[in-house]
Write a protein that holds these residues in place. Structure first.
Motif, PDB file in Angstrom:
ATOM      1  N   ASN A  38     -33.580  44.107  57.484  1.00 32.99           N
ATOM      2  CA  ASN A  38     -33.008  45.421  57.766  1.00 32.99           C
ATOM      3  C   ASN A  38     -32.512  46.058  56.464  1.00 32.99           C
ATOM      4  N   MET A  77     -27.500  55.123  51.484  1.00 33.93           N
ATOM      5  CA  MET A  77     -28.220  56.131  52.252  1.00 33.93           C
ATOM      6  C   MET A  77     -28.805  55.525  53.528  1.00 33.93           C
ATOM      7  N   ASP A  78     -29.199  56.399  54.448  1.00 33.32           N
ATOM      8  CA  ASP A  78     -29.888  55.975  55.661  1.00 33.32           C
ATOM      9  C   ASP A  78     -31.162  55.226  55.277  1.00 33.32           C
ATOM     10  N   LEU A  79     -31.439  54.133  55.962  1.00 34.35           N
ATOM     11  CA  LEU A  79     -32.574  53.289  55.603  1.00 34.35           C
ATOM     12  C   LEU A  79     -33.916  54.005  55.736  1.00 34.35           C
ATOM     13  N   LEU A  80     -34.061  54.841  56.730  1.00 34.77           N
ATOM     14  CA  LEU A  80     -35.330  55.548  56.899  1.00 34.77           C
ATOM     15  C   LEU A  80     -35.563  56.538  55.762  1.00 34.77           C
ATOM     16  N   TRP A  81     -34.478  57.096  55.207  1.00 31.39           N
ATOM     17  CA  TRP A  81     -34.618  57.959  54.033  1.00 31.39           C
ATOM     18  C   TRP A  81     -35.034  57.134  52.822  1.00 31.39           C
ATOM     19  N   LYS A  82     -34.444  55.960  52.667  1.00 38.17           N
ATOM     20  CA  LYS A  82     -34.855  55.097  51.568  1.00 38.17           C
ATOM     21  C   LYS A  82     -36.325  54.705  51.706  1.00 38.17           C
ATOM     22  N   GLN A  83     -36.738  54.479  52.944  1.00 38.54           N
ATOM     23  CA  GLN A  83     -38.138  54.135  53.184  1.00 38.54           C
ATOM     24  C   GLN A  83     -39.056  55.290  52.777  1.00 38.54           C
ATOM     25  N   GLN A  84     -38.631  56.514  53.059  1.00 39.24           N
ATOM     26  CA  GLN A  84     -39.422  57.673  52.635  1.00 39.24           C
ATOM     27  C   GLN A  84     -39.546  57.727  51.120  1.00 39.24           C
ATOM     28  N   TYR A 140     -31.762  65.712  50.484  1.00 41.18           N
ATOM     29  CA  TYR A 140     -30.892  64.825  51.252  1.00 41.18           C
ATOM     30  C   TYR A 140     -29.440  64.908  50.777  1.00 41.18           C
ATOM     31  N   TRP A 188     -25.748  65.851  52.387  1.00 38.78           N
ATOM     32  CA  TRP A 188     -24.825  64.724  52.530  1.00 38.78           C
ATOM     33  C   TRP A 188     -23.511  64.957  51.801  1.00 38.78           C
ATOM     34  N   HIS A 238     -20.477  66.519  53.669  1.00 41.49           N
ATOM     35  CA  HIS A 238     -19.895  65.604  54.657  1.00 41.49           C
ATOM     36  C   HIS A 238     -19.011  64.566  53.974  1.00 41.49           C
TER      37      HIS A 238
END
Length: 250
Positions: free
Chosen positions: A56, A200-207, A224, A228, A231
């Protein structure tokens, strides 16, 4: 690069140094030889079938990642990689399988060994790859992979400056400290450094991992972080107010 050209390149470098009549190679020349050997020889010769470790997490090239290894199949994988001086692949684990693009991990060293076999290791991301075929017959997942190379597209200096500014702001808000890993960072690896450092969000890192130009990665990260950062600033303001009036945040 064909093998005959790789050998010729390394031999030529050695010949040049020998003609300089130096008894000891200069550090810069040694670094050059290491660069030639790693990028011209080892890189293209990576095996097409490698062991895979779904986790993960998203490992990015150049990023260090500590891992605790306790399952017998992965302990054996680490043992084999250490003996063969080879790499294994890390893939993001998804609800319905695994991502098809990952990054190879080189084992830098074993940090600690525990009784009965578990160990802590430190790894570093090396080569992005795409899984062409998965092999699930054995307990250890393996894959036939294609290694991915970047296309040479220069990054926009304006976007690069904005990315550095956003990175510094977000890092300071999250860690309450200025990032110290920017000094000496290669411009072509800036996107990986930013994405690996920030939570960062993992799906963003994956991108980020799947994009094949530094320019595209930097543009995606700027988009991104622009969303971010506000916030993070709001959360920091709430934290400071809570700290000032004696009330904690849930």
């Amino acid at each position: 690069m064909p093998s005959r050209y790789r050998v010729t390149l390394v031999k030529s470098a050695i010949l040049i140094n020998s003609k300089a009549n130096t008894r000891i190679a200069q550090p810069g020349f040694i670094s050059f030889l290491c660069y030639v050997w790693y990028h011209c020889c080892l890189g293209p010769m990576r095996p097409e079938r490698i062991p895979l470790f779904p986790l993960n997490v998203v490992l990015l090239p150049g990023a260090e990642m500590p891992l605790h290894i306790f399952e017998p199949r992965y302990r054996q994988m680490v043992k084999d990689c250490l003996e063969e001086k080879s790499e294994f692949g890390i893939l993001l684990s998804l609800p319905k399988g695994v991502a098809r693009v990952g990054c190879t991990a080189e084992i830098l060293h074993v940090v600690r060994r525990y009784e009965n076999g578990p160990m802590d290791i430190l790894t570093a991301g090396r080569a992005p790859f795409r899984v062409v075929e998965l092999f699930t017959e054995d307990p250890l997942l393996e894959g036939h992979v294609d290694y991915l190379e970047d296309r040479e597209t220069p990054a926009d200096p304006r976007i690069q400056r904005e990315l550095v500014e956003l990175f510094e702001a977000c890092h300071t808000l999250i860690f309450d400290d200025y990032p110290k890993n920017l000094q000496g960072a290669a411009p072509e690896g800036l996107s990986y450094l930013v994405a690996a450092t920030l939570p960062m969000d993992l799906l963003w890192k994956q991108q980020v991992l799947e994009l094949r130009t530094e320019a595209d990665r930097q543009e995606r990260l700027v988009a991104y972080l622009r969303e971010w950062a506000p916030h993070l600033q709001k959360s920091e303001a709430l934290r400071q107010r809570a700290g000032g009036n004696g009330h904690g945040l849930n």
